[in-house]
Scaffold this motif. Structure first.
Motif: not given
Length: 210
Positions: A1-14, A16-20
């Motif tokens: 669960a920790v790994a999956s949640s962390s991967a989802a957060d990293k994907s969303a952050q990537a 967001l960075d691309a959007s910015n």
């Protein structure tokens, strides 16, 4: 669960960075377009009062200023008028009419009026060119603004979708983990791991060791 949640957060952050980064580049291009078009907009704005005055559509001051601007903008006006009148006089003399009769004076007067009208009309028409350049620059600037707004909206929407997807994926991962823990606890209870009486009847059929 920790790994999956962390991967989802990293994907969303990537995302967001691309959007910015995309929004920053869109803004840079928009600012550059506005800067490139600025001289043409300013030229159009500066021409409008004179153009209005040339057509008699401005204030009294603008109309008078347009006539003065015509004189300034056509420094060869007097030279052309004088040369034209001299040519007209020569033609009258050559024809034997001379310059003594009223017809000769009318001919010279008519030439002067026609010359002034033509030159003024040409000058006034010429003002439409810089005014049109200014109008075109404004239109291009408006289109650039619309393009920037569309790109900004799309990029921001993509970032929001990615963040929402990450929240959903993270929640799903933790939900699955909680379900697994619950099933494991039920199984342990059925086995008597937690001090219970045990017994197969208390354990769901899908957790039965058999």
């Amino acid at each position: 669960a920790v790994a999956s949640s962390s991967a989802a957060d990293k994907s969303a952050q990537a995302q967001l960075d691309a959007s910015n980064a995309a929004n920053a580049e869109s803004r840079r291009q928009f600012d550059q377009q506005r800067a490139d078009l600025a001289p043409y907009r300013e030229l159009g704005y500066a021409t409008l009062p004179t153009l209005k005055g040339a057509y008699g559509l401005g204030t009294d001051e603008e109309n008078a200023a347009a006539l003065e601007r015509f004189k300034t903008a056509t420094p060869d006006y007097g030279f052309g008028l004088a040369e034209g009148q001299r040519a007209t006089e020569g033609a009258l003399n050559a024809s034997g009419v001379g310059l003594r009769g009223g017809g000769a004076l009318k001919a010279l007067e008519r030439y002067g009026q026609d010359y002034a009208t033509t030159r003024f009309s040409d000058w006034r028409t010429g003002l439409s060119t810089p005014a049109g350049m200014g109008s075109g620059a404004v239109s291009q600037g408006n289109q650039a603004s619309q393009n920037y707004a569309n790109a900004y909206g799309q990029n921001t929407r993509a970032a929001g979708d990615a963040r929402a997807s990450a929240y959903s994926a993270s929640g799903q991962a933790w939900g699955n983990a909680a379900s697994d823990v619950g099933q494991f606890a039920a199984y342990g209870y059925g086995k008597g791991w937690f001090g219970g009486s045990g017994g197969g009847s208390s354990v769901p059929y899908y957790l039965s060791p058999n």
